[in-house]
Design a protein around this motif. Structure first.
Motif, PDB file in Angstrom:
ATOM      1  N   ARG A  44       0.782  -1.232   0.028  1.00  5.93           N
ATOM      2  CA  ARG A  44      -0.038   0.065  -0.057  1.00  5.93           C
ATOM      3  C   ARG A  44       0.744   1.202   0.056  1.00  5.93           C
ATOM      4  O   ARG A  44       0.419   2.397   0.436  1.00  5.93           O
ATOM      5  CB  ARG A  44      -0.994   0.095   1.314  1.00  5.93           C
ATOM      6  CG  ARG A  44      -1.830  -1.263   1.281  1.00  5.93           C
ATOM      7  CD  ARG A  44      -2.617  -1.374   2.702  1.00  5.93           C
ATOM      8  NE  ARG A  44      -3.457  -2.632   2.660  1.00  5.93           N
ATOM      9  CZ  ARG A  44      -3.859  -3.007   3.777  1.00  5.93           C
ATOM     10  NH1 ARG A  44      -3.843  -2.411   5.052  1.00  5.93           N
ATOM     11  NH2 ARG A  44      -4.670  -4.027   3.995  1.00  5.93           N
ATOM     12  N   ASP A  45       2.051   1.243  -0.282  1.00  5.17           N
ATOM     13  CA  ASP A  45       3.041   2.287  -0.347  1.00  5.17           C
ATOM     14  C   ASP A  45       2.676   3.290  -1.243  1.00  5.17           C
ATOM     15  O   ASP A  45       2.789   2.985  -2.364  1.00  5.17           O
ATOM     16  CB  ASP A  45       4.407   1.649  -0.597  1.00  5.17           C
ATOM     17  CG  ASP A  45       5.587   2.859  -0.213  1.00  5.17           C
ATOM     18  OD1 ASP A  45       5.361   3.816  -0.394  1.00  5.17           O
ATOM     19  OD2 ASP A  45       6.574   2.393   0.030  1.00  5.17           O
ATOM     20  N   PRO A  46       2.447   4.341  -1.031  1.00  4.16           N
ATOM     21  CA  PRO A  46       2.122   5.378  -2.011  1.00  4.16           C
ATOM     22  C   PRO A  46       3.012   5.700  -2.893  1.00  4.16           C
ATOM     23  O   PRO A  46       2.796   6.075  -4.100  1.00  4.16           O
ATOM     24  CB  PRO A  46       1.902   6.912  -1.030  1.00  4.16           C
ATOM     25  CG  PRO A  46       1.513   6.210   0.140  1.00  4.16           C
ATOM     26  CD  PRO A  46       2.249   5.076   0.569  1.00  4.16           C
ATOM     27  N   LYS A  47       4.401   5.654  -2.502  1.00  2.27           N
ATOM     28  CA  LYS A  47       5.674   5.748  -3.613  1.00  2.27           C
ATOM     29  C   LYS A  47       5.822   4.699  -4.482  1.00  2.27           C
ATOM     30  O   LYS A  47       5.869   5.194  -5.883  1.00  2.27           O
ATOM     31  CB  LYS A  47       6.906   5.766  -2.718  1.00  2.27           C
ATOM     32  CG  LYS A  47       7.093   6.917  -1.829  1.00  2.27           C
ATOM     33  CD  LYS A  47       8.318   6.746  -0.990  1.00  2.27           C
ATOM     34  CE  LYS A  47       8.780   8.131  -0.203  1.00  2.27           C
ATOM     35  NZ  LYS A  47       9.864   8.114   0.605  1.00  2.27           N
TER      36      LYS A  47
ATOM     37  N   ILE B 169       3.132   2.955  -5.624  1.00  2.29           N
ATOM     38  CA  ILE B 169       1.819   3.204  -6.250  1.00  2.29           C
ATOM     39  C   ILE B 169       1.904   4.249  -7.401  1.00  2.29           C
ATOM     40  O   ILE B 169       1.731   4.241  -8.517  1.00  2.29           O
ATOM     41  CB  ILE B 169       0.480   3.381  -5.364  1.00  2.29           C
ATOM     42  CG1 ILE B 169       0.194   2.335  -4.465  1.00  2.29           C
ATOM     43  CG2 ILE B 169      -0.684   4.219  -6.119  1.00  2.29           C
ATOM     44  CD1 ILE B 169      -0.893   2.777  -3.446  1.00  2.29           C
ATOM     45  N   LYS B 170       2.707   5.580  -6.873  1.00  2.00           N
ATOM     46  CA  LYS B 170       2.939   6.457  -7.772  1.00  2.00           C
ATOM     47  C   LYS B 170       3.793   6.110  -9.013  1.00  2.00           C
ATOM     48  O   LYS B 170       3.752   6.692 -10.005  1.00  2.00           O
ATOM     49  CB  LYS B 170       3.405   7.888  -6.967  1.00  2.00           C
ATOM     50  CG  LYS B 170       2.268   8.439  -6.197  1.00  2.00           C
ATOM     51  CD  LYS B 170       3.175   9.643  -5.451  1.00  2.00           C
ATOM     52  CE  LYS B 170       1.923  10.288  -4.287  1.00  2.00           C
ATOM     53  NZ  LYS B 170       2.488  11.494  -3.464  1.00  2.00           N
TER      54      LYS B 170
ATOM     55  N   LYS C  94       1.919   4.165 -11.375  1.00  2.00           N
ATOM     56  CA  LYS C  94       1.066   5.068 -12.214  1.00  2.00           C
ATOM     57  C   LYS C  94       2.114   5.832 -13.268  1.00  2.00           C
ATOM     58  O   LYS C  94       1.542   5.837 -14.463  1.00  2.00           O
ATOM     59  CB  LYS C  94       0.714   6.257 -11.176  1.00  2.00           C
ATOM     60  CG  LYS C  94      -0.154   7.320 -12.027  1.00  2.00           C
ATOM     61  CD  LYS C  94      -0.536   8.385 -11.148  1.00  2.00           C
ATOM     62  CE  LYS C  94      -0.841   9.620 -11.871  1.00  2.00           C
ATOM     63  NZ  LYS C  94      -1.554   9.584 -13.209  1.00  2.00           N
TER      64      LYS C  94
ATOM     65  N   TYR D 257      -8.924   3.132  -2.832  1.00  2.00           N
ATOM     66  CA  TYR D 257      -7.653   3.719  -2.871  1.00  2.00           C
ATOM     67  C   TYR D 257      -7.608   4.762  -4.062  1.00  2.00           C
ATOM     68  O   TYR D 257      -6.591   5.259  -4.437  1.00  2.00           O
ATOM     69  CB  TYR D 257      -6.707   2.805  -2.991  1.00  2.00           C
ATOM     70  CG  TYR D 257      -6.431   1.985  -1.846  1.00  2.00           C
ATOM     71  CD1 TYR D 257      -5.687   2.717  -0.687  1.00  2.00           C
ATOM     72  CD2 TYR D 257      -6.791   0.651  -1.605  1.00  2.00           C
ATOM     73  CE1 TYR D 257      -5.193   1.658   0.544  1.00  2.00           C
ATOM     74  CE2 TYR D 257      -6.660   0.059  -0.428  1.00  2.00           C
ATOM     75  CZ  TYR D 257      -6.061   0.397   0.524  1.00  2.00           C
ATOM     76  OH  TYR D 257      -5.570  -0.381   1.612  1.00  2.00           O
TER      77      TYR D 257
END
Length: 371
Positions: free
Chosen positions: A13-16, A18-19, A22, A52
């Motif tokens: 679930r790490d935003p980094k 995920i980005k 993306k 999310y």
């Protein structure tokens, strides 16, 4: 949850991460000259996508279509009516999984009949039913079994215990459904908009990825078996985009930490010992789908509530509310926000249709995260 397990989940679930995914998706999607509509078959994926905001991260030419993979959502009203009728019989205790308690039938839910005095209980594991049966030898215990291939082995394990321990007061009303058949049905519609699939991961732990081979091979639809965490979903999308760039139609496994080609052979053998395919099963919103559900084999008919209570269980087919468009939503031809009663008349406290009943339903997910 242990610190080590928490760290593992946090990593997915790490935003980094995920980005970063993306960014890769944006780069690869820019190479396409077409739009890709990806159906996530399982309601667990739908919930993760909405929770999310993953659909908002994708470029304009990559879309999610929400599929029929919520076993509560697709349960037709007539099967809920069976459960209510059985629960109201004298000296009967009806057992099911928690989500089924509030699912509306033709006239109310199991929650309503419990309020009228029926003994309706929910369990988190089917094997908990054994304790209830042992504690109530003068009662008939009926387990109303639901779920896709993920939960079927737990029901089979319970049946195995009942048969080998000769427990006479425990019966089964089997409502287990299977994934490939509705996928075929959706693709048979000439109006369908599906370009690729994200296959359900927990189902695949049991069945193996082999059950999806036909979709890339026969239907030319890329399929990636993906996990339920946001990183899993984003990586699955990237894998699908790469297939389109490479002009491939393959079955791939993103969720390789738990899924392989063959699946859980022991669980499959246990299921095959006690259960067999029904000729047909009616899916709420989709209609009758041949060979898409399971039933007890004739050899074990003495444990089958549908056989034992055959004279009082109706066979009528009951449609959803006329304003409900769950059928179109489950087929991917519409979204929750296209429904005129979404969030007004139809909401989790008063669901008109199946997609609003369970937290995994598309309408319930949109109501919670997108209102």
């Amino acid at each position: 949850m242990s610190l080590e397990l928490k760290d593992l989940y946090d990593g997915f679930r790490d935003p980094k991460v995920i980005k970063a995914l993306k960014s890769q998706i944006d780069i690869q999607a820019s190479k396409l000259n077409t739009t890709i509509n990806i159906m996530e078959v399982c309601g667990g994926h739908t919930h993760a996508i909405m929770k999310y905001g993953l659909n908002q991260l994708l470029p304009d030419n990559i879309n999610f279509i929400h599929g029929p993979g919520c076993p509560v959502c697709i349960m037709p009203k007539e099967r809920i009516d069976h459960a209510k009728i059985l629960a109201l019989q004298e000296n009967v205790i009806l057992i099911t999984l928690a989500d089924m308690i509030k699912v509306p039938g033709s006239d109310g839910s199991l929650q309503d009949v419990r309020a009228k005095g029926a003994d309706v209980r929910f369990v988190y594991s089917p094997l908990d039913t054994l304790k209830i049966a042992n504690e109530n030898p003068d009662k008939t215990i009926i387990f109303f079994a639901i779920g896709f291939e993920t939960t079927t082995p737990m029901t089979s394990a319970l049946i195995n215990q009942v048969v080998h321990k000769n427990i006479p007061n425990l019966l089964f009303h089997i409502n287990h459904v299977t994934v490939p058949e509705p996928m075929r049905l959706l693709l048979s519609d000439p109006e369908h908009k599906i370009d690729a699939f994200i296959g359900p991961s927990h189902v695949s732990v049991i069945t193996g990825s082999k059950i999806y081979e036909e979709f890339p091979k026969d239907y030319k639809k890329p399929l990636v078996v993906g996990g339920f965490e946001p990183v899993d979903v984003m990586e699955s999308v990237l894998m699908i985009i790469n297939q389109f760039i490479d002009k491939r139609n393959d079955m791939e496994i993103q969720y390789s930490r738990s899924v392989d080609y063959d699946g859980n052979i022991a669980a499959q053998k246990l299921n095959n010992t006690y259960l067999e395919k029904r000729d047909s099963f009616r899916w709420r919103g989709l209609g009758d789908i041949p060979h898409s559900a399971l039933q007890l084999k004739n050899k074990y008919a003495q444990y089958d509530a549908e056989v034992v209570y055959n004279k009082i269980l109706p066979n009528d087919k009951i449609d959803d509310h006329k304003l409900c468009i769950c059928g179109d939503i489950l087929k991917g031809n519409a979204g929750p926000l296209d429904c005129k009663v979404f969030g007004t008349v139809c909401k989790p406290s008063n669901p008109l249709g199946s997609c609003m009943v369970s937290s995994e339903g598309a309408c319930a997910a949109y109501y919670k995260y997108r209102r």
